[in-house]
Design a protein around this motif. Structure first.
Motif, PDB file in Angstrom:
ATOM      1  N   LEU A 151       0.872  -1.167   0.000  1.00 51.92           N
ATOM      2  CA  LEU A 151       0.000   0.000   0.000  1.00 51.92           C
ATOM      3  C   LEU A 151       0.911   1.219   0.000  1.00 51.92           C
ATOM      4  CD1 LEU A 151      -2.603  -0.996   2.733  1.00 51.92           C
ATOM      5  CD2 LEU A 151      -3.139  -0.421   0.354  1.00 51.92           C
ATOM      6  N   PRO A 152       0.760   2.115  -0.975  1.00 54.84           N
ATOM      7  CA  PRO A 152       1.688   3.240  -1.046  1.00 54.84           C
ATOM      8  C   PRO A 152       1.338   4.356  -0.058  1.00 54.84           C
ATOM      9  CG  PRO A 152       0.210   3.258  -2.940  1.00 54.84           C
ATOM     10  CD  PRO A 152      -0.164   2.057  -2.108  1.00 54.84           C
ATOM     11  N   LEU A 153       2.359   5.136   0.234  1.00 60.75           N
ATOM     12  CA  LEU A 153       2.166   6.349   1.020  1.00 60.75           C
ATOM     13  C   LEU A 153       1.545   7.410   0.127  1.00 60.75           C
ATOM     14  CD1 LEU A 153       2.856   8.113   3.576  1.00 60.75           C
ATOM     15  CD2 LEU A 153       5.016   8.626   2.438  1.00 60.75           C
ATOM     16  N   GLY A 154       0.470   8.038   0.597  1.00 61.49           N
ATOM     17  CA  GLY A 154      -0.146   9.115  -0.165  1.00 61.49           C
ATOM     18  C   GLY A 154       0.581  10.431   0.058  1.00 61.49           C
ATOM     19  N   GLU A 155       0.170  11.429  -0.668  1.00 60.19           N
ATOM     20  CA  GLU A 155       0.848  12.723  -0.595  1.00 60.19           C
ATOM     21  C   GLU A 155       0.716  13.367   0.789  1.00 60.19           C
ATOM     22  OE1 GLU A 155       2.966  13.969  -2.710  1.00 60.19           O
ATOM     23  OE2 GLU A 155       2.611  12.102  -3.809  1.00 60.19           O
ATOM     24  N   ASP A 156      -0.394  13.088   1.454  1.00 61.34           N
ATOM     25  CA  ASP A 156      -0.677  13.800   2.706  1.00 61.34           C
ATOM     26  C   ASP A 156      -0.193  13.057   3.949  1.00 61.34           C
ATOM     27  OD1 ASP A 156      -2.319  11.699   2.357  1.00 61.34           O
ATOM     28  OD2 ASP A 156      -4.193  12.726   2.850  1.00 61.34           O
ATOM     29  N   GLY A 157       0.641  12.049   3.755  1.00 59.02           N
ATOM     30  CA  GLY A 157       1.154  11.321   4.911  1.00 59.02           C
ATOM     31  C   GLY A 157       0.265  10.172   5.344  1.00 59.02           C
TER      32      GLY A 157
END
Lengths: 416, 181
Positions: A151-157
């Protein structure tokens, strides 16, 4: 939300008195301990319980028929019951004492994982995991060829869940943190668990940074396994726990073998003890269990909702104070303060390296962690090699944060 | 800053702000070695260009704290243009200055990835100071002597030695590459 939803707020001035180490002076300064995500300090009731145990009750557990052996066993199993109740387990038998959270994850990887994950199988974890919930799976991948998805890290943490269903498709396990030790992110574990179960996967939750700080109900989480550790929840080092659903634990092969975990041994074979003892080979950390039980009592006395409310407010205060003082010179990783963030603040000040910043803060008596926080894949994803991290517990207050905020600027004298 | 004068000498901060020999060399032909500090995540990459047994060029890349970066910078200045033997001598002198005795830093042992200790103690424990070793080996520590204060901050010794471990690895490679002729 009104305060009375949480019960009485924490009386931090009184709590501080329970922690003898906070009386220490280092470099002529009051100790300001902001590294509880690494390891929390211990209150007197925990220290006293362990001391008293050794002074009055110590004997090996589950063996002797004499009085103190019986009492030691009752204390040890009593601690298990306390921990089980603390996390909402259906029964104490679902709580396996381990050395720490790392061992708890490894227990699942070595037993359930090796019995159930093979070459053609897949599992999902995330980019924000601590090495403890990553390397055991990487090892499994290397050994057995099990496909690892992230599961990737999103832009907002927060975690980017756009591909959640695709990632889970055909997966047999989701191993995810409930609270990031670097970003403070609190992923939506229940939502993730429901999606995983719908896809036929089991769910292991790394609760190391969650269980000590937020009210925990493992069944409400929807987890199948939860790993956590005692020393981050005001208890001693050397003891952690794996909670697992009973039928799962019963179906799993043993992990470490030897004494205690055995029902019968013949020259040509053995049968295992019932859960949880099946997974507790050898003499367990008895005094540590007693200490952990006392830590659970202490946290229950404060009330976990009040603990969470306190730490959430303090985190918001810290993030605000850092930004107000330093503006763009400070950058804070992770989501904004609020219900999706634990009491962890990783930050960078100007281009001062975290090691140097931590050294400067030490001169002000402030203890923060500097480094990669055992989450190197995440650090690479963030494009940094190290961050400074302040983390909070029940004994921290706004005055502690103020000392931190004041001290950061002192780095200018050397690195400005 | 009171308490940190011994650690953050002006010359160290100067090398940190203005690192010497920063960059990369095309590899190959340059030798390339990388080092990691498992405690803090610092990374250093050393590129070494050899002409015979002389280090004709050397570049340092990577990221790290002021101590690791300045140590790498000073090291590069100290060994560039020197022979392999002189570079080994400088490593031994630096090792003595860091109070690391035995085999940890001379390129024939692996002290780089060890546990929490500040350096392996080998069989031939050497109690000489860095200056004494430098004099005996005929090399100069120069600016590097500013790093002496790091010894008082044991946690930071690994920061200071990271690039040296990596250089030692690169020198091992260089010697292998030189062949038996």
């Amino acid at each position: 939300m009104a305060l009375n939803d949480f019960g009485p707020p924490l009386d931090v001035a009184r709590i501080k008195k329970d922690f003898p180490i906070l009386d220490r002076v280092v470099h002529g300064k009051r100790l300001v301990y902001l590294d509880s995500a690494s390891s929390a300090q211990k209150p007197l009731p925990v220290l006293d319980a362990m001391q008293r145990y050794y002074e009055t009750t110590h004997a090996n557990v589950h063996r002797g028929v004499y009085q103190i052996a019986q009492e030691a066993t009752e204390l040890y199993e009593g601690a298990r019951a306390k921990v089980a109740a603390f996390i909402g387990a259906a029964a104490p038998a679902e709580v396996v004492f381990t050395k720490n959270a790392t061992e708890a994850v490894n227990l699942v990887a070595y037993t359930w994982g090796r019995a159930n994950l093979g070459t053609t199988d897949a599992m999902v974890t995330s980019e924000i995991e601590h090495h403890a919930n990553f390397v055991p799976w990487l090892q499994l991948h290397q050994e057995k060829g099990t496909e690892l998805r992230f599961l990737p890290l999103g832009e907002d943490g927060t975690l980017d869940l756009d591909q959640l269903d695709q990632l889970l498709d055909g997966a047999k396990l989701l191993a995810v943190t409930a609270a990031s030790n670097v970003l403070g992110t609190l992923p939506p574990v229940r939502l993730l668990a429901d999606a995983a179960h719908a896809a036929g996967a089991l769910v292991l939750v790394d609760g190391a940074q969650y269980v000590p700080h937020l009210p925990t109900d493992v069944r409400e989480m929807g987890a199948d396994f939860v790993a956590f550790t005692g020393h981050k929840m005001l208890g001693p080092t050397g003891i952690g726990a794996l909670w697992g659903r009973r039928e799962l634990l019963e179906s799993m092969p043993p992990f470490l073998t030897g004494g205690e975990m055995i029902r019968d041994v013949r020259l040509d074979g053995f049968t295992t003890n019932d859960v949880p003892w099946k997974f507790e080979a050898g003499t367990p950390p008895i005094a540590e269990a007693v200490g952990l039980g006392a830590a659970v009592d202490y946290l229950n006395g404060l009330g976990m909702s009040a603990v969470r409310a306190h730490e959430q407010a303090l985190t918001a205060y810290a993030m605000r104070a850092l930004k107000e003082r330093y503006g763009d010179d400070i950058s804070i990783h992770g989501p904004p303060p609020g219900s999706e963030r634990a009491g962890i603040v990783s930050f960078a000040y100007k281009d001062v390296h975290a090691h140097d910043l931590s050294q400067v803060l030490d001169q002000a008596g402030v203890c923060v962690r500097a480094g990669h926080h055992c989450a190197k894949p995440l650090m690479r994803r963030l494009g940094v090699t190290a961050t400074a991290r302040a983390s909070f517990s029940v004994y921290n207050d706004e005055a502690d944060v103020d000392v931190l905020v004041d001290a950061i600027g002192q780095a200018d004298a050397l690195f400005g | 800053m009171p308490g940190l004068e011994d650690l953050y000498r002006e010359i160290i901060l100067d090398h940190y702000r203005n690192p010497r020999n920063r960059g990369e060399l095309e590899s190959p032909p340059a030798l390339r070695a990388e080092g990691f500090n498992p405690l803090c995540g610092d990374e250093v990459v050393i590129y070494l260009a050899m002409g015979g047994d002389v280090i004709t060029d050397l570049k340092i890349a990577g990221q790290g704290c002021s101590i690791s970066q300045s140590s790498a910078s000073m090291m590069s200045a100290a060994v560039k243009g020197k022979t392999l033997a002189q570079a080994r001598s400088t490593i031994r002198a630096f090792r003595a200055m860091m109070s690391l005795h035995g085999q940890a830093l001379d390129g024939h042992g692996d002290g780089a990835s060890g546990g929490g200790g500040t350096g392996a103690v080998g069989p031939e424990e050497d109690e000489r100071t860095g200056a004494e070793v430098a004099a005996a080996e005929g090399v100069s520590l120069g600016d590097l002597e500013a790093l002496q204060g790091v010894v008082k901050f044991p946690v930071r010794i690994k920061c200071a030695t990271l690039s040296w471990h990596t250089l030692a690895q690169a020198l091992d490679e260089a010697e292998k590459g030189a062949g038996p002729d």
